[in-house]
Design a protein around this motif. Structure first.
Motif, short mmCIF file in Angstrom:
data_model
loop_
_atom_site.label_atom_id
_atom_site.label_comp_id
_atom_site.label_asym_id
_atom_site.label_seq_id
_atom_site.Cartn_x
_atom_site.Cartn_y
_atom_site.Cartn_z
N ALA A 196 7.20 -20.60 -31.35
CA ALA A 196 6.89 -21.25 -32.61
C ALA A 196 6.19 -20.24 -33.51
N ALA A 197 6.58 -20.20 -34.76
CA ALA A 197 5.93 -19.32 -35.74
C ALA A 197 4.61 -19.94 -36.17
N VAL A 198 3.62 -19.07 -36.45
CA VAL A 198 2.31 -19.51 -36.93
C VAL A 198 2.03 -18.76 -38.22
N ASP A 199 1.71 -19.50 -39.30
CA ASP A 199 1.48 -18.84 -40.59
C ASP A 199 0.03 -18.38 -40.72
N PRO A 252 7.44 -26.09 -35.72
CA PRO A 252 7.93 -26.66 -34.46
C PRO A 252 8.49 -25.56 -33.55
N PHE A 253 8.42 -25.81 -32.25
CA PHE A 253 8.99 -24.86 -31.30
C PHE A 253 10.50 -24.80 -31.46
N ARG A 254 11.05 -23.60 -31.34
CA ARG A 254 12.50 -23.40 -31.30
C ARG A 254 12.98 -23.92 -29.94
N PRO A 255 14.26 -24.22 -29.81
CA PRO A 255 14.77 -24.66 -28.50
C PRO A 255 14.49 -23.61 -27.42
N ALA A 256 14.16 -24.10 -26.24
CA ALA A 256 13.83 -23.20 -25.12
C ALA A 256 15.06 -22.43 -24.66
N LYS A 257 14.79 -21.19 -24.21
CA LYS A 257 15.84 -20.33 -23.66
C LYS A 257 15.32 -19.72 -22.37
N ALA A 258 16.25 -19.37 -21.49
CA ALA A 258 15.89 -18.72 -20.23
C ALA A 258 15.76 -17.22 -20.44
#
Length: 83
Positions: free
Chosen positions: A60-63, A70-76
């Protein structure tokens, strides 16, 4: 209308960094690491201090104001070191 299209895109604030969470499970029932990386910090697999293995991670990006997107979809990913 171009103005409506621009408004729909939302406001982009300057980024401070990224919050990264990792789990062994795809559904993140147990989060094993929750780290913040500043924008100019390198994100290396060994920086997570985990044994080498496959983990599910989400970002998730933080300004600059500390607001988290919001968190991006999870990846392995394969992370860690062979200690």
């Amino acid at each position: 209308d171009l103005a409506k299209e621009a408004a729909a895109a939302g406001t982009v604030n300057a980024l401070m960094g990224y919050r990264i969470q990792c789990s062994r499970e795809r559904d993140f029932n147990t989060i094993i690491t929750d780290r913040f990386f500043e924008l100019d910090s390198p994100i290396k697999p060994e920086s997570f201090n985990l044994p080498f293995n496959q983990y599910w991670c989400r970002v998730a990006a933080v300004d600059l104001l500390g607001n988290q997107a919001p968190f991006r979809p999870a990846k392995a990913y394969y992370l860690g070191t062979s200690r």
